[in-house]
Design an enzyme around this catalytic site. Structure first.
Site, short mmCIF file in Angstrom:
data_model
loop_
_atom_site.label_atom_id
_atom_site.label_comp_id
_atom_site.label_asym_id
_atom_site.label_seq_id
_atom_site.Cartn_x
_atom_site.Cartn_y
_atom_site.Cartn_z
N ARG A 196 0.67 -1.21 0.14
CA ARG A 196 0.04 0.13 0.13
C ARG A 196 0.82 1.15 -0.11
O ARG A 196 2.09 1.17 0.30
CB ARG A 196 -0.92 0.10 1.16
CG ARG A 196 -0.30 -0.09 2.50
CD ARG A 196 -0.80 0.28 3.63
NE ARG A 196 -1.15 1.76 3.46
CZ ARG A 196 -0.04 2.71 3.84
NH1 ARG A 196 1.06 2.11 4.30
NH2 ARG A 196 -0.10 3.77 3.70
N GLY A 197 -0.03 2.45 -0.06
CA GLY A 197 0.88 3.67 -0.02
C GLY A 197 1.21 3.99 -1.66
O GLY A 197 1.84 2.99 -2.43
N ALA A 198 0.54 5.10 -2.09
CA ALA A 198 0.60 5.31 -3.47
C ALA A 198 2.04 5.13 -4.19
O ALA A 198 2.30 4.33 -5.19
CB ALA A 198 0.07 6.84 -3.95
N ARG A 251 -5.08 -0.21 -8.38
CA ARG A 251 -5.27 0.80 -7.51
C ARG A 251 -5.83 1.98 -8.30
O ARG A 251 -4.83 2.92 -8.87
CB ARG A 251 -4.19 1.28 -6.70
CG ARG A 251 -4.23 2.44 -5.97
CD ARG A 251 -4.05 2.14 -4.58
NE ARG A 251 -3.73 3.26 -3.63
CZ ARG A 251 -3.64 3.34 -2.32
NH1 ARG A 251 -3.33 2.13 -1.59
NH2 ARG A 251 -3.34 4.35 -1.80
N ASP A 260 -2.92 10.72 -2.90
CA ASP A 260 -3.09 9.87 -3.90
C ASP A 260 -3.12 10.53 -5.38
O ASP A 260 -2.68 9.86 -6.15
CB ASP A 260 -4.16 8.70 -3.91
CG ASP A 260 -3.89 7.62 -2.93
OD1 ASP A 260 -3.24 7.68 -1.83
OD2 ASP A 260 -3.87 6.55 -3.50
N ASN A 313 -7.09 11.47 -1.01
CA ASN A 313 -6.18 11.00 -0.01
C ASN A 313 -7.10 10.06 0.74
O ASN A 313 -8.49 10.01 0.48
CB ASN A 313 -5.48 11.87 0.72
CG ASN A 313 -4.35 11.23 1.50
OD1 ASN A 313 -3.53 10.39 1.10
ND2 ASN A 313 -4.42 11.33 2.96
N LYS A 314 -6.50 9.21 1.71
CA LYS A 314 -7.24 8.23 2.57
C LYS A 314 -8.61 8.84 3.05
O LYS A 314 -8.47 9.88 3.62
CB LYS A 314 -6.30 7.65 3.68
CG LYS A 314 -6.70 6.94 4.42
CD LYS A 314 -7.30 5.61 4.01
CE LYS A 314 -6.72 4.91 3.01
NZ LYS A 314 -7.48 3.93 2.21
O1 MRU Z 1 -4.99 2.92 1.18
P1 MRU Z 1 -3.60 3.33 1.56
O2 MRU Z 1 -3.09 2.69 3.14
O3 MRU Z 1 -2.64 3.03 0.50
O4 MRU Z 1 -3.63 4.88 1.72
C1 MRU Z 1 -2.50 5.49 1.64
C2 MRU Z 1 -2.77 7.08 1.60
O5 MRU Z 1 -3.80 7.53 1.33
C3 MRU Z 1 -1.48 7.86 1.52
O6 MRU Z 1 -1.76 9.22 2.10
C4 MRU Z 1 -0.94 8.00 0.12
O7 MRU Z 1 -0.98 6.83 -0.45
C5 MRU Z 1 0.47 8.45 0.03
S1 MRU Z 1 1.43 7.44 0.83
C6 MRU Z 1 3.05 8.29 0.70
#
Ligand code: MRU
Length: 343
Positions: free
Chosen positions: A49-51, A86, A228, A238-239
């Site tokens: 996870r994490g963009a 994603r 994201d 974002n999340k």
């Molecule tokens: O669903 P996730 O846990 O991957 O969500 C992550 C986020 O929303 C982060 O803020 C984003 O991906 C940037 S991570 C550097």
């Protein structure tokens, strides 16, 4: 390919390994990734996870599959499947656009290997640049609130928003980090709390619903989140829960900062309405599951709405902190995000 060692991904002897981010911090399970379908499953389950990390693991896997002898046609198909893993994050699309260019060259095996390594190296540099710019906005004794996880687990480097916090802490300016647990999958409660603990950065874990009360009591000096996707008008996906924090921050006069690499920017997306938002499984809201076990609390027939992300309008963002520098609201209004940020 040369070996790579990052917090949550490795390349060892030409094999990609990922650290299961669903099981952290209770279990530290590393899994080899052998096929595109395996990686897609890991991404959908948020084990990866994490963009930024998603884009990098997809690029590395394609390069490794090319080196193993996968045909150009098979690689093209694997790339197309990975692209859909994603939908909200644009880093994956940006990274895979570069891998597609490498795939189109005569010596695509070497070209893909070089490009994937370049993306990893670049990501480390992007994180460092974001941290350097962002730390200039953090004053002495700051109490910072962050959401989800944007640290070393989510990138190849030190992270984005969490990288800023880390750098500001090194500079002696962070008194405390308020860590939103980040429902429904608890990336804050599990991952950010773990990373901050490992880095000896003082933090206090809160439920997402506690941020309002803390701001009302004047206990939050700034909010730092990742992204994201950043649209051409500065809106940010974002999340889920990020938008509520931005509304709260505006009401209480607390600065709200978004930290991201330029690979998160999408000039082709006019505004937040154009950002596809991933809808996720009801089970994430009706209970919990992961390395900590599983439990269901909602009635069997409960209807659930579970978007993974929300969109924060540009008007609520104090500044966008990118590797290219700190971008102000005036610059956004003047159209800085309507074109590419790098030449
Ligand atoms: O669903 P996730 O846990 O991957 O969500 C992550 C986020 O929303 C982060 O803020 C984003 O991906 C940037 S991570 C550097």
């Amino acid at each position: 390919m040369q070996n790579i060692n990052a917090t949550s991904m490795r390349v060892l002897d030409n094999r990609l390994w990922i650290l299961d981010q669903q099981a952290l911090p209770q279990q530290k399970n590393w899994y080899p990734v052998l096929t595109a379908q395996e990686l897609i499953d890991h991404i959908r389950a948020l084990r990866v996870r994490g963009a930024p990390l998603i884009g990098l693991t997809a690029s590395l896997l394609l390069a490794l599959l090319a080196a193993e002898g996968m045909s150009r046609a098979e690689l093209t198909s694997a790339l197309a499947h990975l692209l859909a893993a994603r939908p909200t994050a644009v880093n994956l699309m940006n990274n895979l656009a570069r891998m597609r260019e490498a795939l189109a060259t005569a010596d695509y095996i070497d070209a893909m290997g070089r490009e994937a390594l370049r993306l990893v190296e670049e990501d480390r540099g992007l994180c460092d640049a974001i941290a350097a710019h962002g730390a200039t906005l953090v004053g002495p004794g700051s109490r910072l609130l962050t959401h989800c996880n944007t640290g070393g687990l989510a990138t190849a480097g030190i992270g984005t928003a969490l990288g800023v916090i880390r750098r500001a802490h090194q500079q002696g300016n962070v008194r405390r980090v308020w860590v939103d647990e980040t429902r429904p999958l608890l990336q804050g409660g599990r991952l950010t709390a773990w990373e901050l603990g490992e880095l000896s950065i003082p933090y206090i874990l809160i439920c997402d619903a506690m941020a309002a009360g803390l701001m009302a009591r004047g206990e939050v000096d700034a909010v730092w989140v990742g992204a994201d996707r950043i649209a051409a008008n500065g809106d940010v996906a974002n999340k889920i829960g990020t938008y509520s924090l931005a509304v709260l921050a505006r009401y209480h006069g607390v600065p709200f900062y978004v930290a991201a690499p330029h690979t998160t920017h999408d000039a082709a997306c006019a505004n937040g309405d154009g950002i596809p938002i991933e809808q996720r499984d009801a089970g994430e809201v009706t209970g919990v599951s992961g390395g900590f076990g599983s439990c269901r609390w909602a009635p069997e027939n409960a209807e659930v709405y579970n978007p993974a992300f929300d969109v924060t309008p540009a008007a609520l963002i104090s500044a966008w902190v990118l590797d290219t520098g700190v971008i102000t609201s005036d610059q956004v209004a003047a159209g800085v995000f309507r074109q590419s940020l790098v030449s």
